[in-house]
Design a protein around this motif. Structure first.
Motif, PDB file in Angstrom:
ATOM      1  N   VAL A 138     -91.954  31.517 -86.282  1.00  0.00           N
ATOM      2  CA  VAL A 138     -91.074  31.103 -87.067  1.00  0.00           C
ATOM      3  C   VAL A 138     -90.023  30.112 -85.867  1.00  0.00           C
ATOM      4  CG1 VAL A 138     -89.702  32.548 -86.862  1.00  0.00           C
ATOM      5  CG2 VAL A 138     -88.716  30.750 -88.379  1.00  0.00           C
ATOM      6  N   CYS A 139     -89.850  29.109 -86.260  1.00  0.00           N
ATOM      7  CA  CYS A 139     -88.303  28.719 -84.734  1.00  0.00           C
ATOM      8  C   CYS A 139     -88.516  30.255 -84.290  1.00  0.00           C
ATOM      9  CB  CYS A 139     -88.121  28.010 -85.025  1.00  0.00           C
ATOM     10  SG  CYS A 139     -86.066  27.271 -84.067  1.00  0.00           S
ATOM     11  N   LYS A 140     -87.985  29.720 -81.992  1.00  0.00           N
ATOM     12  CA  LYS A 140     -88.038  30.464 -81.734  1.00  0.00           C
ATOM     13  C   LYS A 140     -85.736  30.730 -81.854  1.00  0.00           C
ATOM     14  CE  LYS A 140     -92.292  31.002 -81.450  1.00  0.00           C
ATOM     15  NZ  LYS A 140     -92.126  30.266 -82.573  1.00  0.00           N
ATOM     16  N   HIS A 141     -85.602  29.950 -82.167  1.00  0.00           N
ATOM     17  CA  HIS A 141     -84.504  30.040 -81.665  1.00  0.00           C
ATOM     18  C   HIS A 141     -83.926  29.687 -81.060  1.00  0.00           C
ATOM     19  CE1 HIS A 141     -83.360  28.511 -85.784  1.00  0.00           C
ATOM     20  NE2 HIS A 141     -84.565  29.874 -86.532  1.00  0.00           N
ATOM     21  N   CYS A 142     -84.666  28.999 -79.274  1.00  0.00           N
ATOM     22  CA  CYS A 142     -84.274  29.582 -78.330  1.00  0.00           C
ATOM     23  C   CYS A 142     -82.767  29.032 -78.140  1.00  0.00           C
ATOM     24  CB  CYS A 142     -85.032  28.640 -77.625  1.00  0.00           C
ATOM     25  SG  CYS A 142     -86.863  28.019 -77.983  1.00  0.00           S
ATOM     26  N   VAL A 143     -82.485  30.479 -76.632  1.00  0.00           N
ATOM     27  CA  VAL A 143     -81.476  30.384 -76.447  1.00  0.00           C
ATOM     28  C   VAL A 143     -80.927  29.372 -75.391  1.00  0.00           C
ATOM     29  CG1 VAL A 143     -79.581  31.128 -74.097  1.00  0.00           C
ATOM     30  CG2 VAL A 143     -80.721  32.983 -76.450  1.00  0.00           C
ATOM     31  N   GLY A 189     -85.533  23.186 -75.734  1.00  0.00           N
ATOM     32  CA  GLY A 189     -85.792  22.198 -75.787  1.00  0.00           C
ATOM     33  C   GLY A 189     -85.565  21.126 -76.247  1.00  0.00           C
ATOM     34  N   CYS A 190     -85.967  21.717 -77.556  1.00  0.00           N
ATOM     35  CA  CYS A 190     -85.471  20.309 -78.608  1.00  0.00           C
ATOM     36  C   CYS A 190     -84.650  20.132 -78.532  1.00  0.00           C
ATOM     37  CB  CYS A 190     -85.708  21.190 -80.236  1.00  0.00           C
ATOM     38  SG  CYS A 190     -84.542  22.259 -80.373  1.00  0.00           S
ATOM     39  N   LEU A 191     -82.973  20.533 -78.990  1.00  0.00           N
ATOM     40  CA  LEU A 191     -81.585  20.308 -78.966  1.00  0.00           C
ATOM     41  C   LEU A 191     -81.986  19.806 -77.327  1.00  0.00           C
ATOM     42  CD1 LEU A 191     -79.122  23.171 -79.196  1.00  0.00           C
ATOM     43  CD2 LEU A 191     -78.805  21.349 -77.609  1.00  0.00           C
ATOM     44  N   ALA A 235     -91.250  18.341 -77.374  1.00  0.00           N
ATOM     45  CA  ALA A 235     -90.504  19.229 -76.320  1.00  0.00           C
ATOM     46  C   ALA A 235     -90.655  20.435 -76.515  1.00  0.00           C
ATOM     47  CB  ALA A 235     -88.995  18.912 -76.098  1.00  0.00           C
ATOM     48  N   CYS A 236     -90.925  20.644 -77.436  1.00  0.00           N
ATOM     49  CA  CYS A 236     -90.917  22.292 -78.047  1.00  0.00           C
ATOM     50  C   CYS A 236     -91.987  23.387 -77.756  1.00  0.00           C
ATOM     51  CB  CYS A 236     -91.120  22.343 -79.846  1.00  0.00           C
ATOM     52  SG  CYS A 236     -90.821  23.905 -79.707  1.00  0.00           S
ATOM     53  N   PRO A 237     -91.459  24.184 -76.402  1.00  0.00           N
ATOM     54  CA  PRO A 237     -93.306  24.813 -76.133  1.00  0.00           C
ATOM     55  C   PRO A 237     -93.710  26.080 -77.021  1.00  0.00           C
ATOM     56  CG  PRO A 237     -90.252  25.581 -75.537  1.00  0.00           C
ATOM     57  CD  PRO A 237     -90.489  25.082 -76.543  1.00  0.00           C
TER      58      PRO A 237
HETATM   59  S1  SF4 Z   1     -87.442  24.469 -78.870  1.00  0.00           S
HETATM   60 FE1  SF4 Z   1     -86.392  24.433 -80.672  1.00  0.00          FE
HETATM   61  S2  SF4 Z   1     -88.222  24.327 -81.946  1.00  0.00           S
HETATM   62 FE2  SF4 Z   1     -89.174  25.015 -80.536  1.00  0.00          FE
HETATM   63  S3  SF4 Z   1     -88.487  27.188 -80.954  1.00  0.00           S
HETATM   64 FE3  SF4 Z   1     -86.939  27.174 -79.538  1.00  0.00          FE
HETATM   65  S4  SF4 Z   1     -85.490  26.170 -81.155  1.00  0.00           S
HETATM   66 FE4  SF4 Z   1     -87.420  26.788 -82.663  1.00  0.00          FE
END
Ligand code: SF4
Ligand code: SF4
Lengths: 294, 276
Positions: free
Chosen positions: B80-85, B88-90, B122-124
């Protein structure tokens, strides 16, 4: 496996290939025109006007190509204006955001110079010549030249600001695209003006040869910095062959040789320019699509 | 801001039932793949293949068998999306479509996105994709709508083995540490946590307990932000632009000098012929 291989492809394909190519030419041609206008002589004006004539239509085509690539083209303006608040949308750390503004500014300055150029030859009212002459002309040329350089180079920075194979594995793509934009801009200027025997043509050919040399060096450095783990799956295949034949041989070495030996007789100069353009196009094709295929 | 919320996915208890995928699709009204006629992959028992614009949860099957299939193992992981702190996407999204919510999760606003696809590159983790029905970028929202109503995300609610746990990040981290210690005490030495601390992108608000190296699960070992390349890349380009300008000027100056020299020579010759 390198980390860049765990990512997904944005499917930036032909629209973007053509945009990178056209934007590079437009930016490069304007930068050359501005150099000539600011530091050249009066006799160089026809060549700098030709640069303006290439740059403005190029900026329009660039905009169209970029919009066509969007999945929701009718929302293209969200790049510049926030759709909820109508405040400007600008992120200096996101090349795609900065690039949208850069293209807009380039469009503006290249339009002014285009109008000024047409005024110089009497197609538009003479008063508009001021857009490319005197103090105002200097401002238009300086700002347009800077945005031209920007347009030619930021596309490579944009690719590197991802996590995709090859693109994000190097920081040299921006410089490579800048040099290629400059050399293809010069090549198109040569191609469109060689019959007129303009005095600046010798300068332009010399410059183009230098830039091609630099391009080859930067390409080699780029490949060296990417590393085998990425090169093997991405470029050790038909794409790599295309890079060597289409870019290095056809786009750099042969035109370089033609600069010193007129092997094609009368057609040596336009022939070399045409090959530089082909090489610049193939460079964009290989750099974009080889990563997309990985 | 509310407390950061997220998922802890304990892959050691995942049975690959794909209830999470179904619950996600049902709640978010996502269409079936291929119009509902799902072809078998022919290479795996996993027939839903990957995360996509219409599939925001995907249970990966890692099937490792010897050629004669006398030995082997299954690893399963609900991706699933990792909801990174540090997301990269944001970071790259030019339109501001991607936002960080009050729960520290990352959400794409479909009415803002124009489909430029910068976030996909951008999303790793290769999470985002275009939804062909809306033509905008889509991914897991961590059930933002349910969270706002105080509900548990659909996938976590549906998971029968508690492989997917939902809650405040601080609590999830404690559960994860305890579970890791338990597994290691049982001799599962390869067990490890992924994304539970700040070492990966400032922390993943959807983090994992894995039973092998991250790469085995298709996860990058050292994911990074795309912006790491902006300064060096832009710096080299700017230096190149200056160099090109100088190169052009030197050429123009040389041309002018040559011309002056030629003129001087002509004049001299002219003078000489006068004198003679
Ligand atoms: S970069 Fe964005 S889409 Fe990719 S895992 Fe992190 S929050 Fe989810
Ligand atoms: S595709 Fe949409 S969400 Fe993704 S970067 Fe572009 S505008 Fe933002």
């Amino acid at each position: 496996m390198p980390d860049s291989f765990f990512t997904a492809s944005p499917e930036w394909r032909w629209w973007i290939v053509f945009y990178f190519f056209v934007g590079g030419i437009a930016g490069g041609a304007f930068a050359i025109a501005a150099l000539l206008r600011l530091f050249g002589r009066e006799v160089d004006r026809p060549l700098s006007r030709l640069g303006y004539y290439i740059a403005f239509p190029g900026s329009i085509i660039s905009g169209i190509l970029l919009i066509a690539d969007l999945k929701r083209p009718e929302r293209f303006w969200h790049m510049l204006i926030q759709s909820e608040t109508f405040a400007p949308a600008f992120k200096w750390w996101s090349p795609i955001s900065v690039g949208s503004w850069g293209l807009l500014l380039f469009g503006l300055f290249s339009f002014l110079a285009f109008v000024g150029g047409l005024a110089e030859v009497g197609i538009l009212p003479r008063g508009l010549q001021a857009l490319v002459q005197g103090g105002l002309g200097a401002v238009v040329n300086v700002l347009g030249g800077i945005s031209g350089f920007f347009l030619a180079g930021y596309t490579g920075v944009l690719l590197s600001t991802t996590n995709r194979p090859l693109w994000s594995d190097t920081v040299w793509l921006g410089l490579l695209f800048l040099l290629s934009g400059f050399s293809t801009g010069a090549a198109l200027l040569i191609l469109l003006s060689w019959r007129q025997n303009l005095p600046a043509l010798a300068w332009l050919k010399e410059l183009d040869t230098w830039v091609l040399g630099l391009e080859l060096v930067v390409l080699i450095v780029l490949l060296a910095t990417v590393g085998m783990a990425v090169l093997r799956p991405v470029l050790f295949n038909a794409w790599g062959v295309l890079l060597v034949l289409g870019v290095v041989l056809v786009g750099i070495l042969v035109p370089g040789l033609l600069h010193y030996r007129p092997l094609l007789g009368r057609l040596t100069v336009p022939g070399a320019a045409l090959l530089v353009l082909v090489g610049g196009f193939v460079l964009r094709v290989v750099m974009l699509l080889s990563s997309e295929a990985a | 801001m509310a407390e950061p919320m997220g998922f802890f996915t304990d892959t050691s208890v995942c049975i690959g039932c794909k209830a999470c995928e179904v619950a996600c699709k049902a709640w978010n009204q996502l269409p079936a793949r291929n119009g509902g006629k799902v072809p078998l992959t022919g290479q795996s028992y996993d027939n839903t293949v990957e995360l996509s614009g219409i599939q925001w949860r995907h249970v990966k099957f890692i099937e490792q068998f010897s050629p004669d299939r006398s030995s082997g193992r299954w690893l399963m992981m609900s991706d699933v999306c990792k909801h990174c702190v540090q997301a990269g996407c944001l970071e790259v999204c030019p339109t501001g479509a991607i936002i960080r919510t009050e729960f520290d999760t990352v959400v794409i606003q479909s009415d803002v996105c124009n489909g430029c696809r910068a976030c996909i590159a951008a999303c790793p983790f290769g999470v985002i994709d275009i939804n062909p029905e809306t033509n905008t970028a889509m991914k897991c929202t961590l059930c933002y709508d349910r969270m706002q109503a105080g509900m548990v995300p659909a996938c976590a609610q549906a998971c029968p083995t508690h492989s997917i746990q939902f809650g405040p990040i601080s609590e999830l981290r404690q559960h994860a540490e305890a579970r890791l210690a338990q597994l290691q005490a049982q001799g599962v030495s390869q067990a490890r946590l992924y994304g539970h601390d700040e070492s990966i992108l400032g922390g993943l608000n959807s983090f994992y307990l894995l039973l092998d190296e991250p790469e085995v699960y298709g996860l990058p070992s050292n994911p990074q932000l795309p912006s790491r390349n902006v300064a060096p890349s832009a710096g080299l380009s700017a230096a190149g632009a200056v160099a090109l300008g100088v190169l052009g000027l030197v050429g123009l100056r040389k041309q002018r000098m040559d011309k002056l020299a030629a003129e001087a020579r002509e004049q001299q010759e002219g003078d000489g012929s006068h004198a003679g």
